[in-house]
Design a protein around this motif. Sequence first.
Motif, PDB file in Angstrom:
ATOM      1  N   ASN A  21     118.177   0.692 -30.953  1.00 39.26           N
ATOM      2  CA  ASN A  21     117.565   1.420 -29.834  1.00 39.26           C
ATOM      3  C   ASN A  21     117.903   2.910 -29.824  1.00 39.26           C
ATOM      4  O   ASN A  21     118.039   3.512 -28.761  1.00 39.26           O
ATOM      5  N   ILE A  22     118.039   3.490 -30.999  1.00 43.72           N
ATOM      6  CA  ILE A  22     118.210   4.940 -31.107  1.00 43.72           C
ATOM      7  C   ILE A  22     116.811   5.523 -31.273  1.00 43.72           C
ATOM      8  O   ILE A  22     116.139   5.248 -32.259  1.00 43.72           O
ATOM      9  N   PRO A  23     116.343   6.329 -30.319  1.00 45.15           N
ATOM     10  CA  PRO A  23     114.914   6.651 -30.248  1.00 45.15           C
ATOM     11  C   PRO A  23     114.358   7.728 -31.187  1.00 45.15           C
ATOM     12  O   PRO A  23     113.285   7.558 -31.734  1.00 45.15           O
ATOM     13  N   ILE A  24     115.026   8.832 -31.397  1.00 43.35           N
ATOM     14  CA  ILE A  24     114.391   9.977 -32.047  1.00 43.35           C
ATOM     15  C   ILE A  24     114.523   9.966 -33.565  1.00 43.35           C
ATOM     16  O   ILE A  24     113.565  10.250 -34.283  1.00 43.35           O
ATOM     17  N   VAL A  25     115.679   9.622 -34.087  1.00 43.43           N
ATOM     18  CA  VAL A  25     115.931   9.707 -35.529  1.00 43.43           C
ATOM     19  C   VAL A  25     114.949   8.856 -36.344  1.00 43.43           C
ATOM     20  O   VAL A  25     114.437   9.328 -37.361  1.00 43.43           O
ATOM     21  N   PRO A  26     114.637   7.602 -35.940  1.00 42.76           N
ATOM     22  CA  PRO A  26     113.657   6.835 -36.726  1.00 42.76           C
ATOM     23  C   PRO A  26     112.302   7.532 -36.840  1.00 42.76           C
ATOM     24  O   PRO A  26     111.668   7.481 -37.896  1.00 42.76           O
ATOM     25  N   LYS A  27     111.874   8.206 -35.792  1.00 45.57           N
ATOM     26  CA  LYS A  27     110.601   8.926 -35.828  1.00 45.57           C
ATOM     27  C   LYS A  27     110.655  10.112 -36.799  1.00 45.57           C
ATOM     28  O   LYS A  27     109.687  10.390 -37.500  1.00 45.57           O
ATOM     29  N   VAL A  28     111.797  10.776 -36.830  1.00 46.53           N
ATOM     30  CA  VAL A  28     111.976  11.897 -37.758  1.00 46.53           C
ATOM     31  C   VAL A  28     111.947  11.389 -39.202  1.00 46.53           C
ATOM     32  O   VAL A  28     111.285  11.966 -40.071  1.00 46.53           O
TER      33      VAL A  28
END
Length: 140
Positions: A21-28
């Motif tokens: 549930n770590i939101p931003i890094v996967p999108k990057v």
Amino acid sequence: MKKETKILKMYRFSHKLYKMNIPIVPKVVFSLIRIIFSAEIPYTCTLQKNVELKHGGLGVVIHPKSIIGEGTVIYQNVTIGGRENRGYPIIGENVYIGAGACILGGIKIGDNVKIGANAVVVKSVPNDTTVGGIPAQKIK
């Protein structure tokens, strides 16, 4: 066990963070995969162990909810995607997907299946089958 490619390492890193549930890094990381490898492998899809993306995964597009089984080999420019809100593909174990193949819709590809280059698969394929053509049909 074969050495994982950079694209798969990046996917696995982003998928692990997504599961935590770590939101931003996967999108990057997803954006970096698109830029560096010209591939769309979302962190929300499931790639089991020993999946191989040949030729660095060049041009591979995978549906965000797809599940790809262990030992599957995917060549360049393969699309594993949805089809007009008809679900997403589930790929079995030890499947060979040839270059340019399209697997579309809410279908299931069985274990030990071979899909020929540039085949368009829109119907489920049973275990131990070879398919090819447009639309894909059983070859042997």
